[in-house]
Scaffold this motif. Sequence first.
Motif, PDB file in Angstrom:
ATOM      1  N   ASN A 267       0.618  -1.117  -0.185  1.00 54.76           N
ATOM      2  CA  ASN A 267       0.009   0.151  -0.015  1.00 54.76           C
ATOM      3  C   ASN A 267       1.000   1.199   0.220  1.00 54.76           C
ATOM      4  OD1 ASN A 267      -2.459  -1.000   0.474  1.00 54.76           O
ATOM      5  ND2 ASN A 267      -1.823  -2.001   2.152  1.00 54.76           N
ATOM      6  N   ASN A 268       0.649   2.289  -1.048  1.00 55.55           N
ATOM      7  CA  ASN A 268       1.409   3.205  -1.216  1.00 55.55           C
ATOM      8  C   ASN A 268       1.105   3.702  -1.834  1.00 55.55           C
ATOM      9  OD1 ASN A 268       3.877   5.684  -1.037  1.00 55.55           O
ATOM     10  ND2 ASN A 268       5.223   3.842   0.073  1.00 55.55           N
ATOM     11  N   THR A 269       1.276   5.659  -2.388  1.00 52.13           N
ATOM     12  CA  THR A 269       0.895   6.176  -3.370  1.00 52.13           C
ATOM     13  C   THR A 269       2.064   6.774  -4.021  1.00 52.13           C
ATOM     14  OG1 THR A 269      -1.204   6.337  -2.317  1.00 52.13           O
ATOM     15  CG2 THR A 269      -0.177   7.845  -4.203  1.00 52.13           C
ATOM     16  N   VAL A 270       2.360   6.316  -4.841  1.00 55.81           N
ATOM     17  CA  VAL A 270       3.872   7.147  -6.080  1.00 55.81           C
ATOM     18  C   VAL A 270       4.324   7.971  -7.199  1.00 55.81           C
ATOM     19  CG1 VAL A 270       6.555   6.925  -5.937  1.00 55.81           C
ATOM     20  CG2 VAL A 270       5.193   5.093  -4.656  1.00 55.81           C
ATOM     21  N   HIS A 271       4.265   9.340  -7.084  1.00 55.17           N
ATOM     22  CA  HIS A 271       3.093   9.618  -8.353  1.00 55.17           C
ATOM     23  C   HIS A 271       5.272   9.403  -9.399  1.00 55.17           C
ATOM     24  CE1 HIS A 271       0.196  11.368  -6.051  1.00 55.17           C
ATOM     25  NE2 HIS A 271       1.055  12.074  -5.310  1.00 55.17           N
ATOM     26  N   SER A 272       5.604  10.974 -10.450  1.00 59.64           N
ATOM     27  CA  SER A 272       5.941  10.578 -11.412  1.00 59.64           C
ATOM     28  C   SER A 272       7.282  10.105 -11.030  1.00 59.64           C
ATOM     29  CB  SER A 272       6.519  12.074 -11.724  1.00 59.64           C
ATOM     30  OG  SER A 272       6.255  13.094 -10.877  1.00 59.64           O
ATOM     31  N   ASP A 273       7.856   8.773 -11.416  1.00 56.05           N
ATOM     32  CA  ASP A 273       9.681   8.357 -10.297  1.00 56.05           C
ATOM     33  C   ASP A 273      10.085   8.309 -11.660  1.00 56.05           C
ATOM     34  OD1 ASP A 273      10.845   5.744  -9.565  1.00 56.05           O
ATOM     35  OD2 ASP A 273       9.506   6.267  -7.708  1.00 56.05           O
ATOM     36  N   GLY A 274       9.698   7.259 -12.339  1.00 56.89           N
ATOM     37  CA  GLY A 274      10.391   6.536 -13.258  1.00 56.89           C
ATOM     38  C   GLY A 274      10.962   7.758 -15.077  1.00 56.89           C
ATOM     39  N   ILE A 275      11.791   8.304 -15.147  1.00 55.57           N
ATOM     40  CA  ILE A 275      11.908   8.845 -16.156  1.00 55.57           C
ATOM     41  C   ILE A 275      13.041   8.737 -17.164  1.00 55.57           C
ATOM     42  CG2 ILE A 275      13.794   9.588 -15.008  1.00 55.57           C
ATOM     43  CD1 ILE A 275      12.870  13.020 -15.959  1.00 55.57           C
ATOM     44  N   ALA A 276      13.200   8.565 -18.544  1.00 51.07           N
ATOM     45  CA  ALA A 276      14.064   8.432 -20.294  1.00 51.07           C
ATOM     46  C   ALA A 276      14.210   9.387 -20.229  1.00 51.07           C
ATOM     47  CB  ALA A 276      13.748   6.839 -20.233  1.00 51.07           C
ATOM     48  N   PHE A 277      14.985   9.642 -20.903  1.00 48.96           N
ATOM     49  CA  PHE A 277      15.073  10.552 -22.618  1.00 48.96           C
ATOM     50  C   PHE A 277      15.351  10.166 -23.780  1.00 48.96           C
ATOM     51  CE2 PHE A 277      17.396  13.995 -24.292  1.00 48.96           C
ATOM     52  CZ  PHE A 277      15.747  14.542 -25.092  1.00 48.96           C
ATOM     53  N   ASN A 278      15.301  10.284 -24.210  1.00 51.87           N
ATOM     54  CA  ASN A 278      15.619   9.696 -26.240  1.00 51.87           C
ATOM     55  C   ASN A 278      15.785  11.250 -26.843  1.00 51.87           C
ATOM     56  OD1 ASN A 278      15.576   8.534 -28.459  1.00 51.87           O
ATOM     57  ND2 ASN A 278      13.296   6.862 -27.428  1.00 51.87           N
ATOM     58  N   SER A 279      17.366  10.778 -27.013  1.00 47.89           N
ATOM     59  CA  SER A 279      18.009  12.042 -28.014  1.00 47.89           C
ATOM     60  C   SER A 279      17.821  11.924 -29.435  1.00 47.89           C
ATOM     61  CB  SER A 279      19.646  11.636 -27.432  1.00 47.89           C
ATOM     62  OG  SER A 279      20.001  10.847 -27.706  1.00 47.89           O
ATOM     63  N   LYS A 280      16.866  10.490 -29.209  1.00 52.00           N
ATOM     64  CA  LYS A 280      16.713  10.621 -30.705  1.00 52.00           C
ATOM     65  C   LYS A 280      15.808  11.127 -30.920  1.00 52.00           C
ATOM     66  CE  LYS A 280      19.528   6.638 -31.196  1.00 52.00           C
ATOM     67  NZ  LYS A 280      20.180   5.505 -31.778  1.00 52.00           N
ATOM     68  N   THR A 281      14.593  11.485 -30.389  1.00 55.90           N
ATOM     69  CA  THR A 281      12.982  11.487 -30.824  1.00 55.90           C
ATOM     70  C   THR A 281      13.048  12.453 -30.300  1.00 55.90           C
ATOM     71  OG1 THR A 281      12.212  10.081 -29.318  1.00 55.90           O
ATOM     72  CG2 THR A 281      12.533   9.187 -30.647  1.00 55.90           C
ATOM     73  N   ASN A 282      13.262  13.284 -29.639  1.00 56.30           N
ATOM     74  CA  ASN A 282      13.992  14.451 -28.605  1.00 56.30           C
ATOM     75  C   ASN A 282      12.898  14.467 -27.866  1.00 56.30           C
ATOM     76  OD1 ASN A 282      15.251  17.102 -28.079  1.00 56.30           O
ATOM     77  ND2 ASN A 282      13.922  17.663 -29.531  1.00 56.30           N
ATOM     78  N   ARG A 283      11.959  13.228 -27.178  1.00 60.29           N
ATOM     79  CA  ARG A 283      11.286  13.591 -26.862  1.00 60.29           C
ATOM     80  C   ARG A 283      11.693  12.782 -24.497  1.00 60.29           C
ATOM     81  NH1 ARG A 283       6.486  14.303 -28.458  1.00 60.29           N
ATOM     82  NH2 ARG A 283       5.342  13.573 -26.691  1.00 60.29           N
ATOM     83  N   LEU A 284      11.091  13.613 -23.958  1.00 61.03           N
ATOM     84  CA  LEU A 284      11.009  12.716 -22.457  1.00 61.03           C
ATOM     85  C   LEU A 284      10.023  12.127 -22.217  1.00 61.03           C
ATOM     86  CD1 LEU A 284      13.205  12.714 -19.684  1.00 61.03           C
ATOM     87  CD2 LEU A 284      11.204  14.882 -19.186  1.00 61.03           C
ATOM     88  N   TYR A 285      10.593  10.499 -21.581  1.00 57.15           N
ATOM     89  CA  TYR A 285       9.668   9.833 -20.877  1.00 57.15           C
ATOM     90  C   TYR A 285       9.302   9.906 -19.873  1.00 57.15           C
ATOM     91  CZ  TYR A 285       9.422   8.200 -25.863  1.00 57.15           C
ATOM     92  OH  TYR A 285       9.355   7.694 -27.338  1.00 57.15           O
ATOM     93  N   TYR A 286       8.241   9.207 -18.824  1.00 60.07           N
ATOM     94  CA  TYR A 286       7.968   9.136 -17.918  1.00 60.07           C
ATOM     95  C   TYR A 286       6.899   8.094 -17.249  1.00 60.07           C
ATOM     96  CZ  TYR A 286       4.607  13.232 -18.768  1.00 60.07           C
ATOM     97  OH  TYR A 286       3.347  13.278 -19.431  1.00 60.07           O
ATOM     98  N   HIS A 287       7.007   8.098 -16.168  1.00 53.41           N
ATOM     99  CA  HIS A 287       5.977   6.578 -15.371  1.00 53.41           C
ATOM    100  C   HIS A 287       5.589   7.304 -14.581  1.00 53.41           C
ATOM    101  CE1 HIS A 287       3.578   3.157 -15.145  1.00 53.41           C
ATOM    102  NE2 HIS A 287       3.972   2.554 -16.714  1.00 53.41           N
ATOM    103  N   SER A 288       4.231   7.173 -13.836  1.00 52.72           N
ATOM    104  CA  SER A 288       4.135   7.218 -12.274  1.00 52.72           C
ATOM    105  C   SER A 288       4.663   5.469 -11.606  1.00 52.72           C
ATOM    106  CB  SER A 288       2.769   7.302 -11.535  1.00 52.72           C
ATOM    107  OG  SER A 288       1.944   6.700 -12.559  1.00 52.72           O
ATOM    108  N   LEU A 289       5.160   5.572 -10.288  1.00 52.01           N
ATOM    109  CA  LEU A 289       5.598   3.921  -9.658  1.00 52.01           C
ATOM    110  C   LEU A 289       4.309   3.262  -9.650  1.00 52.01           C
ATOM    111  CD1 LEU A 289       7.933   3.088  -7.481  1.00 52.01           C
ATOM    112  CD2 LEU A 289       5.275   2.416  -7.722  1.00 52.01           C
TER     113      LEU A 289
END
Length: 348
Positions: free
Chosen positions: A212-234
Amino acid sequence: MRIQIILLAAILLQSCVNQKSSSNKNEVIEVAQYKGQQVTGVSVSHTGRVFANFPRWREDVENSVVEVAADGTTRSYPSERWNNWAIGKSISDSVFVAVQSVVVHNDDLYVLDTRNPLFKGVTDAPRLFVFDLNTNRLKDILVLSPKSYKPTSYINDLRIDEKKNCIYMTDSGEPGLVILNLSTKESKRVLDNHYSTRAETDHLTINSVKWNNTVHSDGIAFNSKTNRLYYHSLTGYNLYSVSADLLNNGDKEQIEADVKLVAKTAAPDGMIFDDKGNLYFADLENNKIQYLTPDGKINTLCEGGKIKWADTFSIFKGYLFYTNSRINETQNGVSDLTFSINKIKIEE
């Protein structure tokens, strides 16, 4: 008859070789282990130096940051003095207080100090300590601007964008992203309490047990080829992305309008892209490491008992390094638990 026996032997030998190759393909190799010390972050330099961190989630943290030798032994990094802070001691810019992530970029090590020990609130501004790996000396201190974090923020992970000369960070305590401009040393907050940065559920179920936990935006990854930032709540199952151009130069409405749902995934912690555009992440609820291919397919790299909350990833010479932080198993403390850094082959 002899020729047939020789041919049969050759076939059997090749079969054994193929079986051995297949079994080694997803072999988990332990790099280091820690009894009673919960490791979360790992990062490997381009020369093979391995760094790890231990968050201040409880009082008995021996080191915040270590360097791991080839034989699995560790030393305080950059020194014991930097790692000797304890609850109740005075806070300065020459000690680690509550480190959540370590990330190597080129010849620098970025140490993300949440300044939020024991999750009791931010004691002073979260910051990044930057160390020159050629000299092992402090190179810079990047302090977050007041409006880019909140009293209960937990700045979780980071990625560096060389083209934009900035750093992207997730806040898992208060949903949102933080962008730090390395030219101005100013930071700003975006997608604050946005649906894409908020947790989607208040629990995960692992081995039939609720965490039981509530964890917001956590994982992050940057794709320099597409120039987009990816992110995900846990605690969530949706992977999002947003344009790096707009994160740096767009207004609130433009940034929010560009948010895209990339894929439905398992609930992960950290994430990382390889050079081929594969995005690696954990399936925390099913003891797996998976990856999303550039064409949108989700594959499983490895699964089983050697994956226990795969937390953070780093890639070096065809190996995916990851930490087993066993977060769901720590309700009764960590003194009897062993945490580890491991690696697994991802390229032939």
